[in-house]
Design a protein around this motif. Structure first.
Motif, mmCIF file in Angstrom:
data_model
loop_
_atom_site.group_PDB
_atom_site.id
_atom_site.type_symbol
_atom_site.label_atom_id
_atom_site.label_comp_id
_atom_site.label_asym_id
_atom_site.label_seq_id
_atom_site.Cartn_x
_atom_site.Cartn_y
_atom_site.Cartn_z
ATOM 1 N N LYS A 407 -6.485 5.074 -10.652
ATOM 2 C CA LYS A 407 -6.631 5.527 -9.256
ATOM 3 C C LYS A 407 -8.052 6.173 -9.010
ATOM 4 N N TYR A 410 -10.451 3.379 -7.961
ATOM 5 C CA TYR A 410 -10.450 2.555 -6.472
ATOM 6 C C TYR A 410 -11.820 2.788 -5.835
ATOM 7 N N THR A 429 -5.975 -4.886 -7.528
ATOM 8 C CA THR A 429 -4.722 -5.212 -6.543
ATOM 9 C C THR A 429 -3.622 -5.498 -7.246
ATOM 10 N N ASP A 438 -1.010 5.197 -5.661
ATOM 11 C CA ASP A 438 -0.939 5.698 -4.344
ATOM 12 C C ASP A 438 -2.446 5.812 -3.742
ATOM 13 N N ILE A 439 -2.595 4.487 -3.243
ATOM 14 C CA ILE A 439 -4.113 4.488 -2.845
ATOM 15 C C ILE A 439 -3.862 3.606 -1.152
ATOM 16 N N ASP A 440 -5.019 3.654 -0.464
ATOM 17 C CA ASP A 440 -4.838 2.836 0.647
ATOM 18 C C ASP A 440 -5.087 1.489 0.773
ATOM 19 N N LYS A 441 -4.034 0.778 0.931
ATOM 20 C CA LYS A 441 -4.079 -0.940 0.402
ATOM 21 C C LYS A 441 -4.676 -1.410 1.680
ATOM 22 N N GLU A 442 -4.779 -0.790 2.842
ATOM 23 C CA GLU A 442 -5.093 -1.358 3.939
ATOM 24 C C GLU A 442 -6.739 -1.552 3.940
ATOM 25 N N LEU A 443 -7.527 -0.705 3.249
ATOM 26 C CA LEU A 443 -8.660 -0.705 2.954
ATOM 27 C C LEU A 443 -9.254 -2.004 2.068
ATOM 28 N N LYS A 446 -9.040 -4.924 4.595
ATOM 29 C CA LYS A 446 -10.314 -4.974 5.265
ATOM 30 C C LYS A 446 -11.303 -5.303 4.682
#
Length: 489
Positions: A407, A410, A429, A438-443, A446
């Motif tokens: 984590k 990231y 990924t 628990d990381i922000d996959k949306e980043l 993007k």
């Protein structure tokens, strides 16, 4: 009667389902990338091959000057090249002369020309810049040269053009000129016969000089199709230049309709190279995206891949070199994609992966067996680079502490600008999905979207790269929950 109709419908659907080849459909998220892939299929005398090409750091001088002359503008982004590259230097300097409105050729150079093809383009350049003295010099050279035989079609056709311009001679070639134009197909645009577009260019010019009024509507349909325009971008320097000259002739015929203006305004010129089918890694890359229902001729693509994979699988059984485990993994993946049963599953049987000294081979041994190493067997060192760290995390059975360390990587992964950043991001990924980090996959999504460009995905400098596009598309599939995409390395 109703029962018979019902049975007929059932049989129809069964036949349809059975007739469709089985393969793991690989979704492609960029329409631009789909269009580019559709431009890759080539035909040659030896059968179908793929021409998968990209930009190199060094821009082609000839292509650059061809593009600028076609667009008819010079600005901050479009600056003429001074033709320092040796390859095709003669033709590059012809274009540069046209851009500078001044001939770069000496009397000695003109006198040494012995090709009617070359002489025509010198003559055309002198006409373009309005150099009457240069035209007279070329006429003298033309009169001294021996007329070419009809066997050399390229030389003969450009001799006919010059013969008309200099002597006003009209040859009895109406049927052949009309046939060259009317028989030109979309496949000829894709074909590796370099003379086809050259003869088309000469035939269009002759049809205009001879007032033959040949119907060019089918050429308009071919050259205004976006996939074909992409194919033109990927051709060799001379073929690219010739196609742009053909489109210029078509623009004049169709009242200045713009064919290539949009695509050339969005892309830079290309150097051409081939992703040869003689490489297992290239087949591995191709299998990831060519097995897609969004591709126009997916069956053709899969047939070519299948044929080459069969050959390599047999070779691999007979020759275990130092990349054996890596190549076995690639072929097993490719075979599974296209619907074949893997024939290299024995690759890692009776092998203790931890005893393999070469890390790359040890890695693929673990990936092939599905076994996991212990943190002690594959220690992650602080001095390891980012790629090595994610590769090691990919084959260990992680402890809670390892999960926390993953984590922490990231931000570094997300901000990586190394040349292999897309490989790192792809593996990371997969780790995110596998271990539910628990990381922000949306980043991540993007970040991938930042690289989308007119032909698929481009590196930070704006160069389209096939390999980069394959990996970034695969990352999106991983984020979509595609478990098979997680196997791609």
């Amino acid at each position: 009667m109703k029962q018979n109709i019902y049975l007929l419908i059932v049989c129809f659907f069964l036949l349809t389902a059975c007739s469709e080849p089985y393969f793991k459909n690989r979704p492609i998220h960029s329409n631009n990338f789909i269009n580019t892939i559709n431009s890759y299929m080539k035909e040659s005398n030896d059968g179908s091959v793929f021409e998968v090409t990209s930009q190199s750091e060094e821009i082609s001088d000839l292509k650059n000057n061809s593009s600028i002359l076609y667009l008819g503008k010079i600005n901050d982004k479009l600056q003429p090249s001074e033709c320092k590259q040796e390859q095709n230097n003669f033709y590059c300097r012809i274009l540069l002369s046209m851009l500078k409105k001044d001939s770069l050729f000496s009397i000695e150079e003109i006198n040494k020309v012995r090709s009617f093809f070359d002489l025509y383009f010198l003559y055309n350049m002198m006409e373009y810049i309005g150099d009457s003295e240069g035209l007279e010099k070329i006429k003298k050279v033309f009169m001294k040269l021996e007329n070419p035989g009809k066997a050399d079609q390229v030389e003969y056709y450009y001799f006919l053009i010059l013969d008309y311009k200099i002597n006003n001679t009209v040859a009895d070639m109406k049927d052949k000129i009309e046939n060259n134009i009317s028989s030109f197909t979309e496949q000829d645009l894709l074909d590796l016969d370099y003379n086809k577009p050259i003869l088309l260019h000469a035939s269009i010019i002759l049809s205009n000089l001879y007032d033959l009024e040949v119907n060019l509507d089918h050429l308009k349909d071919i050259y205004e199709k976006k996939e074909n325009q992409i194919t033109i971008l990927f051709r060799d320097e001379i073929t690219y230049w010739v196609h742009l000259m053909i489109t210029k002739e078509l623009e004049q015929h169709f009242e200045n309709k713009k064919f290539m203006t949009n695509i050339l305004s969005e892309t830079r010129p290309f150097h051409t190279y081939f992703y040869s089918l003689e490489s297992i890694r290239n087949l591995y890359l191709m299998s990831n995206v060519f097995a897609s229902k969004e591709i126009s001729d997916v069956d053709k693509y899969l047939n070519v891949l299948s044929h080459r994979i069969d050959s390599f699988s047999q070779e691999l059984k007979n020759n275990r070199d130092q990349s054996y485990y890596q190549y076995s993994y690639y072929l097993n993946y490719a075979e599974e994609v296209i619907g074949k049963s893997s024939r290299n599953q024995e690759a890692a049987e009776n092998t203790n992966c931890r005893d393999i000294k070469l890390f790359n081979e040890m890695y693929y041994c673990y990936k092939a067996t599905g076994e996991m190493a212990t943190s002690e067997a594959v220690a992650i060192e602080e001095s390891d680079d980012l790629l090595t760290k994610v590769l090691k995390y990919d084959i260990i059975d992680p402890t809670p502490k390892d999960i926390e360390e993953m984590k922490k990587l990231y931000p570094e992964v997300l901000n990586s600008e190394s040349k292999d950043f897309y490989i790192i991001l792809n593996i990371y990924t997969s780790l995110v999905q596998k271990h539910n980090l628990d990381i922000d996959k949306e980043l991540i999504r993007k970040k991938v979207e930042q690289y989308e460009c007119y032909l698929g995905y481009c590196e930070p400098r704006g160069n389209y790269v096939f390999e980069l596009s394959v990996y970034l598309n695969n990352i999106l599939n991983i984020l979509e929950g595609d478990e098979f995409a997680q196997k791609f390395r």
